[in-house]
Enzyme design. Sequence first.
Site, PDB file in Angstrom:
ATOM      1  N   ARG A  75      -0.345  19.485  12.670  1.00 27.21           N
ATOM      2  CA  ARG A  75       0.439  18.371  13.210  1.00 27.21           C
ATOM      3  C   ARG A  75      -0.277  17.037  13.021  1.00 27.21           C
ATOM      4  O   ARG A  75       0.343  16.033  12.659  1.00 27.21           O
ATOM      5  CB  ARG A  75       0.689  18.622  14.701  1.00 27.21           C
ATOM      6  CG  ARG A  75       1.618  17.606  15.376  1.00 27.21           C
ATOM      7  CD  ARG A  75       1.549  17.712  16.893  1.00 27.21           C
ATOM      8  NE  ARG A  75       1.614  19.080  17.358  1.00 27.21           N
ATOM      9  CZ  ARG A  75       2.732  19.696  17.725  1.00 27.21           C
ATOM     10  NH1 ARG A  75       3.879  19.050  17.666  1.00 27.21           N
ATOM     11  NH2 ARG A  75       2.693  20.940  18.162  1.00 27.21           N
ATOM     12  N   CYS A  82      27.327  24.202  16.652  1.00 29.28           N
ATOM     13  CA  CYS A  82      28.192  24.612  17.771  1.00 29.28           C
ATOM     14  C   CYS A  82      27.362  25.178  18.920  1.00 29.28           C
ATOM     15  O   CYS A  82      27.432  26.374  19.251  1.00 29.28           O
ATOM     16  CB  CYS A  82      29.232  25.627  17.291  1.00 29.28           C
ATOM     17  SG  CYS A  82      30.473  24.895  16.215  1.00 29.28           S
ATOM     18  N   ARG A  99      12.737  20.974  17.742  1.00 33.22           N
ATOM     19  CA  ARG A  99      11.763  20.638  18.777  1.00 33.22           C
ATOM     20  C   ARG A  99      12.392  20.036  20.038  1.00 33.22           C
ATOM     21  O   ARG A  99      12.020  20.426  21.146  1.00 33.22           O
ATOM     22  CB  ARG A  99      10.685  19.692  18.237  1.00 33.22           C
ATOM     23  CG  ARG A  99       9.818  20.294  17.132  1.00 33.22           C
ATOM     24  CD  ARG A  99       8.625  19.414  16.795  1.00 33.22           C
ATOM     25  NE  ARG A  99       7.642  19.420  17.853  1.00 33.22           N
ATOM     26  CZ  ARG A  99       7.468  18.449  18.719  1.00 33.22           C
ATOM     27  NH1 ARG A  99       8.193  17.333  18.650  1.00 33.22           N
ATOM     28  NH2 ARG A  99       6.552  18.546  19.665  1.00 33.22           N
ATOM     29  N   GLY A 154      -4.562  21.530  17.059  1.00 33.01           N
ATOM     30  CA  GLY A 154      -3.934  21.089  18.299  1.00 33.01           C
ATOM     31  C   GLY A 154      -4.084  19.630  18.634  1.00 33.01           C
ATOM     32  O   GLY A 154      -3.554  19.173  19.656  1.00 33.01           O
ATOM     33  N   PRO A 190      -6.209  21.962  11.512  1.00 35.43           N
ATOM     34  CA  PRO A 190      -5.252  20.901  11.852  1.00 35.43           C
ATOM     35  C   PRO A 190      -3.958  21.030  11.049  1.00 35.43           C
ATOM     36  O   PRO A 190      -3.970  21.407   9.875  1.00 35.43           O
ATOM     37  CB  PRO A 190      -6.000  19.620  11.473  1.00 35.43           C
ATOM     38  CG  PRO A 190      -6.870  20.053  10.331  1.00 35.43           C
ATOM     39  CD  PRO A 190      -7.295  21.465  10.659  1.00 35.43           C
TER      40      PRO A 190
END
Length: 429
Positions: free
Chosen positions: A276, A355, A312, A239, A274
């Site tokens: 990210r 779309c 994201r 995190g 870990p």
Amino acid sequence: MDHFQYCDGQLYCEKIPVAELAAKYGTPLFIYSEATLLHHLKEIQSAFAAVNPVICYSVKSNGNLSIAKLMVDHGAGCDVTSGGELYRALKAGTPGNRIVFAGVGKSDDEMRMALEAGVLLFDVESEAELHVLGEVAKSIGKVAPVALRVNPALPPKTHVKTDTSVKGTKFGFDIDTVLEVAQGVVGHPGLSVVGLHMHLGSPILSSQPYSEGSAKAIVLIDALRKQGHPIEYLNMGGGFGIHYRKQEALPAKAFADVILPAVHQTGCRLVLEPGRFIVGNAGVLISRVVFTKESGGKRFIIQDAGMNDLIRPTLYDSFHRIWPVQPQAGLPTPPIDFESEIPDTFAQDVVGPVCESGDFLAKDRRLPLLKRGDLICTFSAGAYGMSMASNYNARVRAAEVLVTGDTARLIRRRETFDDLIAPEVDCLS
């Protein structure tokens, strides 16, 4: 730190011009820097070196086999959340005893697969899961090593969809009831409760939640040991935040400073998960402008990367820095503040070809005028880009390239239309 830098008016990944990679491999294209990946892994290894932690790279952040193997080759294990991620970790060469298996909905088959692989820990998240795991382990003559995942009920820390330690989430045991559940499995023949797990959400930009969580972990570990559980591991999850906007993230040492005292006090082996922090700023998404238009007083840059490539922004309203790969003369390369009033730029929406009205990478972003064929870079796309990509609108998923100094290699080829229909074509009647 990353190794994506502008030089002589164009963006490089390490020593290779990004435009050359886009010309060779096409767009959309994910590009990763090996030097950045290893730098961030080593930063965590160094910050926590005093306690010799078990660092398990979070496969869900980016499960590419070559990236996972790079992590394993440099001392990491893997954190997995499904049978598929476990399969990836094993294919990347991860020893079973360097794998932790998390997730709230493990199937019986996934449990058996992990038991046969000899995983280090099952991060168990509910009483029902605990008892089913024990029965599955008994049925094949195994004892499952368990870390009880506890929800410490801390105040909100990040986006509501990624905050996992506030009350009322699906993750972990309630901190008020975990000891009662643990008491009920003392001496269970298929279970060995050897750890406590506490993942607080992501991305977290303050060390305070880890300080508060560690303090609660100390109390729980003492109580679990008094019940008779041989607690050996304290798993504080992952995190740790990264730089998405400017320089907002903390170094790994800031988290180590508040976690290590709990490790010393409990005498546990520390586990970290870990993802990210390692891969987020080690990857970028390169796309090519297809069209530009104005409508209803708004300017749109329509480029060939969509929400199926990087979800994201749509899912979390996340901010990613975006800038041309080869900006016009006179423009900063890149600006220091991407949210400022940058000269010679205009508010524009960066949208994709999917779309859906929610198909965007940025809204009202200050960018220069771009033309058809220009390349743009979406930064900090290494984590939860390709791993969350989909084939929505029957779009093929992007290629991935890993750069090492002045060399680049394809680590995932671009999908084809035949790939899209491969699971279905033999089922046509």
